[in-house]
Scaffold this motif. Structure first.
Motif, short mmCIF file in Angstrom:
data_model
loop_
_atom_site.label_atom_id
_atom_site.label_comp_id
_atom_site.label_asym_id
_atom_site.label_seq_id
_atom_site.Cartn_x
_atom_site.Cartn_y
_atom_site.Cartn_z
N ARG A 97 45.83 24.65 74.48
CA ARG A 97 44.44 23.58 74.86
C ARG A 97 44.03 23.13 74.07
NH1 ARG A 97 43.78 27.13 80.33
NH2 ARG A 97 45.50 27.48 80.69
N PRO A 98 43.08 22.12 73.71
CA PRO A 98 42.19 21.77 73.18
C PRO A 98 41.16 21.69 73.68
CG PRO A 98 42.93 19.37 74.60
CD PRO A 98 43.38 20.74 74.70
N GLU A 99 40.61 22.44 74.40
CA GLU A 99 38.66 22.99 75.12
C GLU A 99 39.20 24.09 76.39
OE1 GLU A 99 36.08 19.94 76.19
OE2 GLU A 99 36.41 19.44 75.01
N VAL A 100 38.98 24.93 75.57
CA VAL A 100 39.09 26.39 76.79
C VAL A 100 38.07 27.19 76.51
CG1 VAL A 100 40.50 27.65 75.02
CG2 VAL A 100 41.22 27.59 77.85
N ARG A 101 37.86 27.69 77.84
CA ARG A 101 36.65 29.00 78.28
C ARG A 101 36.89 29.84 78.56
NH1 ARG A 101 32.31 25.81 81.82
NH2 ARG A 101 34.75 25.87 83.32
N ALA A 102 36.06 30.57 78.67
CA ALA A 102 36.47 32.15 79.03
C ALA A 102 35.67 31.89 80.22
CB ALA A 102 35.56 32.94 77.86
N GLU A 103 35.53 31.61 81.33
CA GLU A 103 35.40 31.51 82.59
C GLU A 103 36.62 30.80 82.90
OE1 GLU A 103 33.42 30.01 80.38
OE2 GLU A 103 31.88 31.76 80.36
N ASP A 104 37.66 29.99 82.30
CA ASP A 104 38.71 28.90 82.77
C ASP A 104 40.12 30.30 83.09
OD1 ASP A 104 37.45 27.23 82.98
OD2 ASP A 104 37.85 26.28 80.99
N LEU A 105 39.76 31.11 82.99
CA LEU A 105 40.61 31.99 81.97
C LEU A 105 41.54 33.38 83.13
CD1 LEU A 105 41.42 31.98 78.21
CD2 LEU A 105 42.64 30.35 80.09
N GLU A 106 41.19 33.55 84.39
CA GLU A 106 40.90 34.37 85.16
C GLU A 106 41.62 35.74 84.83
OE1 GLU A 106 41.92 35.38 89.76
OE2 GLU A 106 41.78 34.20 88.88
N ASN A 107 43.02 35.68 84.31
CA ASN A 107 44.50 36.20 84.05
C ASN A 107 44.45 37.02 83.29
OD1 ASN A 107 45.14 36.31 86.30
ND2 ASN A 107 46.01 34.89 86.54
N SER A 108 43.54 36.54 81.40
CA SER A 108 43.34 37.36 80.20
C SER A 108 42.37 38.20 80.46
CB SER A 108 42.63 35.81 79.77
OG SER A 108 43.12 35.95 78.18
N ARG A 109 42.70 39.06 79.53
CA ARG A 109 42.31 40.30 79.01
C ARG A 109 40.53 40.12 78.03
NH1 ARG A 109 46.55 45.61 78.18
NH2 ARG A 109 47.78 44.65 80.22
N LEU A 110 41.63 38.75 77.28
CA LEU A 110 40.68 38.47 75.96
C LEU A 110 39.51 38.26 77.13
CD1 LEU A 110 42.87 37.28 73.28
CD2 LEU A 110 41.63 39.33 72.99
N ALA A 111 39.92 36.78 77.72
CA ALA A 111 38.90 36.43 78.23
C ALA A 111 37.25 37.26 78.89
CB ALA A 111 39.34 35.20 79.13
N ALA A 112 38.60 38.31 79.11
CA ALA A 112 37.37 39.05 80.48
C ALA A 112 36.87 39.77 79.47
CB ALA A 112 37.92 40.41 81.18
N GLY A 113 37.34 40.05 78.15
CA GLY A 113 36.20 40.57 77.41
C GLY A 113 35.14 39.77 76.74
N ALA A 114 35.81 38.39 75.68
CA ALA A 114 35.06 37.70 75.71
C ALA A 114 33.62 37.38 76.85
CB ALA A 114 35.34 36.28 75.37
N ARG A 115 33.72 37.35 78.00
CA ARG A 115 32.66 36.79 78.86
C ARG A 115 31.70 38.14 79.22
NH1 ARG A 115 37.45 35.50 82.14
NH2 ARG A 115 37.12 36.95 83.31
N ALA A 116 32.04 39.25 78.73
CA ALA A 116 31.21 41.02 78.57
C ALA A 116 30.38 40.70 77.98
CB ALA A 116 32.55 42.05 79.07
N TRP A 117 31.26 40.05 76.69
CA TRP A 117 30.48 40.41 75.16
C TRP A 117 29.37 38.86 75.37
CZ3 TRP A 117 29.21 36.33 71.77
CH2 TRP A 117 28.90 37.44 69.92
#
Length: 256
Positions: A97-117
């Motif tokens: 995706r050209p633009e992606v945010r951690a908030e948009d990825l509910e089922n992603s482990r990496l996104a959850a880790g990024a949101r916590a950081w």
């Protein structure tokens, strides 16, 4: 328990594998002219895989594990010394995706880790995942792939530590604990799927790590009657994953 026996047990957690095993036994019994027992065993073998290929049955089974550690808002988590994200496959379709945010990825482990950081819950992120031959394969370790992906979500490489030797959950816990303890990190936020979390938590706590669960959902949205009740290969695979987790928890109990 020997590794060979453990592999056999894990293999039989996939419903068709157990069904085939039961069918083979039924064939032997039929050869020995135990027709009634053979017929019963054959019926059980077919029913076993048939049942767990039904999406609603699969969801019920998985729910028994997933309910133990429901997802939480990463911003509400306590502070910790490190965030640990466990690998779960090397496919990250959202990278295209050209633009992606951690908030948009509910089922992603990496996104959850990024949101916590990003919520400043911990200063470092440890990415745990090996690869072919312990991370020396042509595609590199999973941890390296994870590092490439998580930087797209706003976590700088300076905040990352990679654990590249693990090949299973026990390795994840053992090798990550070594890295964490070398950095003086005793309390971690452990990120993995809600299905995998019960086993992962036990393994990490068994290594003397104070692990706090950050569970990531693996929701399957089912709207129509067909999606809920019509047997599918996907539901069968999802059931197999759940049985594998139950089997892994049983192995931990036996070994302890």
């Amino acid at each position: 328990m020997s590794q060979t026996l453990q592999k056999l047990v894990v293999g039989l957690t996939y419903p068709p594998a157990l069904s085939l095993c039961l069918m083979a036994i039924a064939a032997g019994l039929l050869f020995l002219r135990h027709r009634r027992i053979a017929a019963t065993l054959l019926a059980v073998a077919i029913a076993w895989s048939g049942l767990w290929s039904v999406p609603m049955a699969s969801d019920w089974l998985r729910g028994k594990l997933e309910a133990r550690y429901p997802p939480v808002d990463e911003a509400t988590l306590p502070s910790a010394d490190a965030i640990v994200v466990l690998g779960g496959g090397m496919r990250y379709g959202w990278l295209d995706r050209p633009e992606v945010r951690a908030e948009d990825l509910e089922n992603s482990r990496l996104a959850a880790g990024a949101r916590a950081w990003l919520a400043r819950r911990a200063p470092i992120v440890i990415l745990s995942g090996g690869g072919e031959n312990g991370g020396t394969g042509s595609h590199g370790s999973e941890a390296r792939m994870m590092a490439t992906a998580i930087t797209r979500l706003g976590v700088p490489t300076s905040a990352l530590l990679l654990e590249e030797r693990s090949r299973n959950t026990r390795d994840n816990a053992q090798f990550t604990a070594q890295i964490a303890q070398a950095r003086g990190a005793h309390r971690i936020l452990l990120v993995t799927s809600s299905l995998h979390m019960p086993r992962a938590i036990e393994q990490f706590r068994g290594e003397g790590i104070d692990a706090i669960a950050v569970a990531v959902p693996e929701r399957a949205r089912r709207i129509s009657w067909k999606e809920r009740w019509f047997p599918s290969r996907s539901a069968l695979w999802r059931s197999g994953r759940a049985f594998k987790e139950f089997g892994g928890l049983l192995m931990i109990r036996i070994q302890n």
